[in-house]
Design a protein around this motif. Structure first.
Motif, PDB file in Angstrom:
ATOM      1  N   GLY A  27       0.767  -1.229   0.000  1.00 28.50           N
ATOM      2  CA  GLY A  27       0.000   0.000   0.000  1.00 28.50           C
ATOM      3  C   GLY A  27       0.799   1.280   0.000  1.00 28.50           C
ATOM      4  N   GLY A  28       2.068   1.236   0.344  1.00 25.73           N
ATOM      5  CA  GLY A  28       2.837   2.473   0.387  1.00 25.73           C
ATOM      6  C   GLY A  28       4.324   2.211   0.439  1.00 25.73           C
ATOM      7  N   TRP A  29       5.100   3.299   0.331  1.00 25.53           N
ATOM      8  CA  TRP A  29       6.546   3.178   0.330  1.00 25.53           C
ATOM      9  C   TRP A  29       7.182   3.707   1.602  1.00 25.53           C
ATOM     10  N   LYS A  30       6.404   4.320   2.468  1.00 26.17           N
ATOM     11  CA  LYS A  30       6.943   4.761   3.751  1.00 26.17           C
ATOM     12  C   LYS A  30       6.294   3.904   4.823  1.00 26.17           C
ATOM     13  N   VAL A  31       7.134   3.249   5.639  1.00 25.28           N
ATOM     14  CA  VAL A  31       6.637   2.298   6.626  1.00 25.28           C
ATOM     15  C   VAL A  31       7.302   2.562   7.967  1.00 25.28           C
ATOM     16  N   ARG A  32       6.507   2.501   9.028  1.00 22.99           N
ATOM     17  CA  ARG A  32       7.023   2.547  10.402  1.00 22.99           C
ATOM     18  C   ARG A  32       6.588   1.256  11.069  1.00 22.99           C
ATOM     19  N   LEU A  33       7.564   0.471  11.533  1.00 23.28           N
ATOM     20  CA  LEU A  33       7.255  -0.839  12.094  1.00 23.28           C
ATOM     21  C   LEU A  33       6.919  -0.815  13.579  1.00 23.28           C
ATOM     22  N   GLY A  34       7.534   0.075  14.348  1.00 25.28           N
ATOM     23  CA  GLY A  34       7.340   0.032  15.787  1.00 25.28           C
ATOM     24  C   GLY A  34       7.783  -1.335  16.299  1.00 25.28           C
ATOM     25  N   GLN A  92       2.607   1.015  10.627  1.00 24.56           N
ATOM     26  CA  GLN A  92       2.024   2.169   9.935  1.00 24.56           C
ATOM     27  C   GLN A  92       2.578   2.219   8.520  1.00 24.56           C
ATOM     28  N   VAL A  93       1.681   2.331   7.552  1.00 19.48           N
ATOM     29  CA  VAL A  93       2.074   2.437   6.147  1.00 19.48           C
ATOM     30  C   VAL A  93       1.478   3.730   5.610  1.00 19.48           C
ATOM     31  N   TYR A  94       2.317   4.520   4.940  1.00 18.16           N
ATOM     32  CA  TYR A  94       1.895   5.809   4.396  1.00 18.16           C
ATOM     33  C   TYR A  94       1.853   5.732   2.868  1.00 18.16           C
ATOM     34  N   HIS A  95       0.812   6.289   2.300  1.00 16.46           N
ATOM     35  CA  HIS A  95       0.679   6.366   0.852  1.00 16.46           C
ATOM     36  C   HIS A  95       0.715   7.845   0.476  1.00 16.46           C
ATOM     37  N   ALA A  96       1.838   8.291  -0.092  1.00 19.01           N
ATOM     38  CA  ALA A  96       1.972   9.690  -0.490  1.00 19.01           C
ATOM     39  C   ALA A  96       1.145   9.936  -1.747  1.00 19.01           C
ATOM     40  N   GLY A 101       6.695  11.803   1.379  1.00 21.15           N
ATOM     41  CA  GLY A 101       7.017  12.846   2.351  1.00 21.15           C
ATOM     42  C   GLY A 101       6.146  14.076   2.226  1.00 21.15           C
ATOM     43  N   LEU A 102       5.393  14.200   1.141  1.00 20.98           N
ATOM     44  CA  LEU A 102       4.553  15.366   0.930  1.00 20.98           C
ATOM     45  C   LEU A 102       3.096  14.920   0.893  1.00 20.98           C
ATOM     46  N   PHE A 103       2.257  15.528   1.693  1.00 24.02           N
ATOM     47  CA  PHE A 103       0.836  15.185   1.772  1.00 24.02           C
ATOM     48  C   PHE A 103       0.643  13.695   2.108  1.00 24.02           C
ATOM     49  N   GLU A 104       1.356  13.230   3.120  1.00 25.76           N
ATOM     50  CA  GLU A 104       1.294  11.813   3.468  1.00 25.76           C
ATOM     51  C   GLU A 104      -0.072  11.433   4.019  1.00 25.76           C
ATOM     52  N   LYS A 105      -0.549  10.285   3.599  1.00 21.30           N
ATOM     53  CA  LYS A 105      -1.818   9.753   4.072  1.00 21.30           C
ATOM     54  C   LYS A 105      -1.533   8.392   4.692  1.00 21.30           C
ATOM     55  N   ILE A 106      -1.856   8.235   5.981  1.00 18.79           N
ATOM     56  CA  ILE A 106      -1.633   6.958   6.641  1.00 18.79           C
ATOM     57  C   ILE A 106      -2.784   6.021   6.277  1.00 18.79           C
ATOM     58  N   LEU A 107      -2.460   4.781   5.955  1.00 16.94           N
ATOM     59  CA  LEU A 107      -3.478   3.811   5.577  1.00 16.94           C
ATOM     60  C   LEU A 107      -4.119   3.200   6.813  1.00 16.94           C
TER      61      LEU A 107
END
Length: 117
Positions: A27-34, A92-96, A101-107
């Motif tokens: 779903g996205g290219w920016k991921v935070r695993l925690g 957490q997965v973000y779909h820009a 990095g711009l207008f990031e939307k968390i899925l």
């Protein structure tokens, strides 16, 4: 064979061949695993195999979906394994929309899936 599983569906049984697999968040290219991780349990022996996080995962498109590698999984034998997810709410997965990095939307975490195989 590729396995695609929602992260809140622990307990799914899959047949996996021996090898080293990349684990992707979809779903996205920016991921935070925690504290998120996954493991598989050998249904014959009960042995647990834990995934290993990667620092710089490959990002790609597969079947029209953005994917980011988050881990690797080493499978020693061809068997049935139970897939378990630990701390799935931490992923957490973000779909820009335009640029990462711009207008990031968390899925929505409840809909997130991983893929491996």
């Amino acid at each position: 064979m590729s396995h695609r599983i929602k992260i809140h569906e622990s307990g799914v049984i899959v047949k996996i061949q021996p090898g080293i697999y990349r684990v992707y968040a979809l779903g996205g290219w920016k991921v935070r695993l925690g504290a998120f991780s996954m493991s598989i349990i050998d249904q014959k022996t009960g042995n647990e195999i834990t995934s290993k996080q990667v620092k710089f995962g490959v990002q790609d498109r597969r079947h029209g979906v953005r994917v980011k590698q988050i881990a690797t999984l080493s499978v020693p034998e061809w068997r049935d394994y139970e897939v378990r997810f630990h701390n799935p709410s931490d992923l957490q997965v973000y779909h820009a929309i335009f640029f990462p990095g711009l207008f990031e939307k968390i899925l929505d975490n409840k809909q997130l899936e991983i893929s491996f195989g």
